[in-house]
Design a protein around this motif. Structure first.
Motif, PDB file in Angstrom:
ATOM      1  N   VAL A 250       0.832  -1.208   0.000  1.00  0.00           N
ATOM      2  CA  VAL A 250       0.000   0.000   0.000  1.00  0.00           C
ATOM      3  C   VAL A 250       0.866   1.258   0.000  1.00  0.00           C
ATOM      4  CG1 VAL A 250      -1.619   1.346   1.384  1.00  0.00           C
ATOM      5  CG2 VAL A 250      -2.030  -1.083   0.995  1.00  0.00           C
ATOM      6  N   THR A 251       1.926   1.246   0.788  1.00  0.00           N
ATOM      7  CA  THR A 251       2.860   2.374   0.793  1.00  0.00           C
ATOM      8  C   THR A 251       3.486   2.546  -0.587  1.00  0.00           C
ATOM      9  OG1 THR A 251       3.339   2.240   3.157  1.00  0.00           O
ATOM     10  CG2 THR A 251       5.062   3.183   1.760  1.00  0.00           C
ATOM     11  N   ALA A 252       3.891   1.451  -1.208  1.00  0.00           N
ATOM     12  CA  ALA A 252       4.482   1.522  -2.546  1.00  0.00           C
ATOM     13  C   ALA A 252       3.486   2.058  -3.563  1.00  0.00           C
ATOM     14  CB  ALA A 252       4.971   0.139  -2.966  1.00  0.00           C
ATOM     15  N   LEU A 253       2.248   1.608  -3.499  1.00  0.00           N
ATOM     16  CA  LEU A 253       1.227   2.040  -4.459  1.00  0.00           C
ATOM     17  C   LEU A 253       0.994   3.546  -4.385  1.00  0.00           C
ATOM     18  CD1 LEU A 253      -0.876   1.194  -6.572  1.00  0.00           C
ATOM     19  CD2 LEU A 253      -2.463   0.723  -4.692  1.00  0.00           C
ATOM     20  N   ILE A 254       0.890   4.087  -3.175  1.00  0.00           N
ATOM     21  CA  ILE A 254       0.675   5.532  -3.030  1.00  0.00           C
ATOM     22  C   ILE A 254       1.877   6.309  -3.562  1.00  0.00           C
ATOM     23  CG2 ILE A 254       0.285   7.406  -1.379  1.00  0.00           C
ATOM     24  CD1 ILE A 254      -1.134   5.380   0.432  1.00  0.00           C
ATOM     25  N   ARG A 255       3.070   5.805  -3.301  1.00  0.00           N
ATOM     26  CA  ARG A 255       4.279   6.496  -3.763  1.00  0.00           C
ATOM     27  C   ARG A 255       4.415   6.482  -5.280  1.00  0.00           C
ATOM     28  NH1 ARG A 255       8.588   3.971   0.610  1.00  0.00           N
ATOM     29  NH2 ARG A 255       8.384   5.606   2.210  1.00  0.00           N
ATOM     30  N   LEU A 256       4.028   5.388  -5.905  1.00  0.00           N
ATOM     31  CA  LEU A 256       4.345   5.183  -7.317  1.00  0.00           C
ATOM     32  C   LEU A 256       3.331   5.767  -8.284  1.00  0.00           C
ATOM     33  CD1 LEU A 256       5.623   1.497  -7.058  1.00  0.00           C
ATOM     34  CD2 LEU A 256       7.003   3.542  -7.505  1.00  0.00           C
ATOM     35  N   VAL A 257       2.109   6.042  -7.834  1.00  0.00           N
ATOM     36  CA  VAL A 257       1.081   6.620  -8.709  1.00  0.00           C
ATOM     37  C   VAL A 257       0.694   7.989  -8.155  1.00  0.00           C
ATOM     38  CG1 VAL A 257      -1.195   6.339  -9.742  1.00  0.00           C
ATOM     39  CG2 VAL A 257       0.223   4.323  -9.291  1.00  0.00           C
ATOM     40  N   PRO A 258       1.105   9.067  -8.801  1.00  0.00           N
ATOM     41  CA  PRO A 258       0.843  10.416  -8.289  1.00  0.00           C
ATOM     42  C   PRO A 258      -0.646  10.662  -8.038  1.00  0.00           C
ATOM     43  CG  PRO A 258       2.409  10.501 -10.095  1.00  0.00           C
ATOM     44  CD  PRO A 258       1.899   9.100 -10.049  1.00  0.00           C
ATOM     45  N   GLY A 259      -0.947  11.165  -6.848  1.00  0.00           N
ATOM     46  CA  GLY A 259      -2.315  11.526  -6.508  1.00  0.00           C
ATOM     47  C   GLY A 259      -3.189  10.391  -6.039  1.00  0.00           C
ATOM     48  N   LEU A 260      -2.690   9.161  -6.108  1.00  0.00           N
ATOM     49  CA  LEU A 260      -3.509   8.006  -5.730  1.00  0.00           C
ATOM     50  C   LEU A 260      -3.616   7.898  -4.211  1.00  0.00           C
ATOM     51  CD1 LEU A 260      -3.469   4.469  -7.248  1.00  0.00           C
ATOM     52  CD2 LEU A 260      -2.992   4.717  -4.802  1.00  0.00           C
ATOM     53  N   LEU A 261      -4.768   7.428  -3.748  1.00  0.00           N
ATOM     54  CA  LEU A 261      -5.030   7.186  -2.329  1.00  0.00           C
ATOM     55  C   LEU A 261      -5.370   5.711  -2.175  1.00  0.00           C
ATOM     56  CD1 LEU A 261      -5.467   8.698   0.447  1.00  0.00           C
ATOM     57  CD2 LEU A 261      -7.898   8.675  -0.129  1.00  0.00           C
ATOM     58  N   ALA A 262      -4.763   5.032  -1.211  1.00  0.00           N
ATOM     59  CA  ALA A 262      -5.002   3.597  -1.072  1.00  0.00           C
ATOM     60  C   ALA A 262      -5.035   3.188   0.391  1.00  0.00           C
ATOM     61  CB  ALA A 262      -3.915   2.796  -1.797  1.00  0.00           C
TER      62      ALA A 262
END
Length: 346
Positions: A250-262
């Motif tokens: 989840v931390t990686a997903l938020i970091r890697l896609v600008p503006g994404l919330l997870a």
């Protein structure tokens, strides 16, 4: 004749009462299907329109810790004002690193509270590395180490801010939990099908994937200094390491896609919101944590989000003798949807 030792076991649910989940992820080993994860998924537009579905996204389910950002919105609406890293921790299922434990303690101390005021259960750190380090230093299960301690510290703090009793803040009849229930209904557009208790003791609402997607779309697209939704979303984006932890998907997903919330949740739950208001909600029916992210990345790709930075979490190698022998990846559930929706499909 049923053994007396088994008499206490409840009668199995009839097939008609089971959600109509579909295959979402598959693990292969040398070309043979080894495991299949079923589940349901939905993607929604900012205006609430359904963009795609698979399975039964309107079946009630428990979002578990995916509710935490919504609970944090309720607390901000009630006057909770924390630095971004601590507000992100209030919406977290953290790994139990030092920054997480000290962050929860700081929330308490800022409001004249101590760990004795927490009403969550005790536990070891959730993260594998964090747990090993904690145990090697002689650590034991504590409320601060438990992965929901940031939320519980924020809940106790919100009680102080509003002059509500801190003792009993988990009671569904407590002013704090009544506020949370109203906020969840507002953000999801749904009244809970039923209410239960989450693992950490907080009230837990049975909602639909569509309702949860609606809520995350609202959070991710919110703007303005007066918006509690925008405050929570901004804090989570700025401090994804507090939302989960280093090495967590989840931390990686938020970091890697600008503006994404997870935010994830136990029992195979994953929620994603995009800054344009689109959102994704995933439930893996067997509760398998490993299937969440491959399915989520597959849906992001279907929504034309650039998923090239997500290759590491989009699939996982299956090893044999320490060497790659197969793959855990999303099933082709979107292709089956396109086929079933084709003009000549039967």
């Amino acid at each position: 004749m049923i053994s007396p030792a088994l008499a206490h076991i409840p009668t199995p649910l009839a097939p008609g009462r089971l959600p109509a989940h579909v295959p979402l992820a598959v693990q292969t080993r040398d070309g043979l299907v080894e495991s299949v994860h079923h589940g349901s998924v939905i993607a929604t537009a900012a205006d609430g329109r359904t963009l795609l579905t698979a399975g039964q996204p309107l079946a009630p389910f428990y979002p578990r810790s995916a509710l935490k950002p919504l609970q944090a919105v309720a607390m901000v609406r009630a006057g909770l004002d924390l630095p971004d890293e601590l507000l992100a921790l209030a919406a977290a299922s953290h790994s139990g690193a030092a920054a997480h434990r000290y962050g929860a303690l700081r929330i308490l101390e800022l409001h004249g509270l101590t760990p004795d005021d927490l009403e969550n259960n005790t536990d070891l750190p959730y993260g594998v590395r964090e747990r090993e380090e904690w145990l090697s230093g002689g650590g034991q299960a504590t409320q601060l180490a438990q992965n929901c301690s940031g939320k519980h510290a924020a809940m106790a703090a919100t009680c102080v801010i509003n002059g509500w009793p801190v003792l009993g803040y988990l009671d569904p009849a407590h002013p704090l939990q009544r506020l949370v229930a109203r906020t969840v209904a507002d953000l999801t557009g749904e009244e809970p099908e039923r209410t239960s208790t989450d693992g950490c003791g907080t009230p837990l609402f049975a909602l639909t994937l569509r309702g949860m997607a609606r809520a995350f779309g609202r959070l991710a697209s919110a703007t303005g200094p007066a918006s509690a939704e925008a405050a929570v979303a901004s804090a989570m984006r700025r401090h994804p390491e507090m939302v989960a932890g280093e090495g967590r998907d989840v931390t990686a997903l938020i970091r890697l896609v600008p503006g994404l919330l997870a935010k994830d949740g136990f029992e195979g739950v994953q929620l994603v919101g995009l800054p344009d208001g689109r959102a994704i909600a995933v439930k893996i029916s067997d509760g398998g944590d490993r299937a969440r992210m491959p399915v989520t990345v597959r849906v992001l790709a279907a929504l034309d989000v650039d998923t090239s930075p997500l290759a590491r979490i989009a699939a996982a190698p299956v090893l044999g003798g320490g060497r790659p022998a197969g793959l855990l990846q999303a099933a082709d559930f979107l292709a089956s949807l396109e086929t079933s929706n084709a003009p000549n499909a039967r």
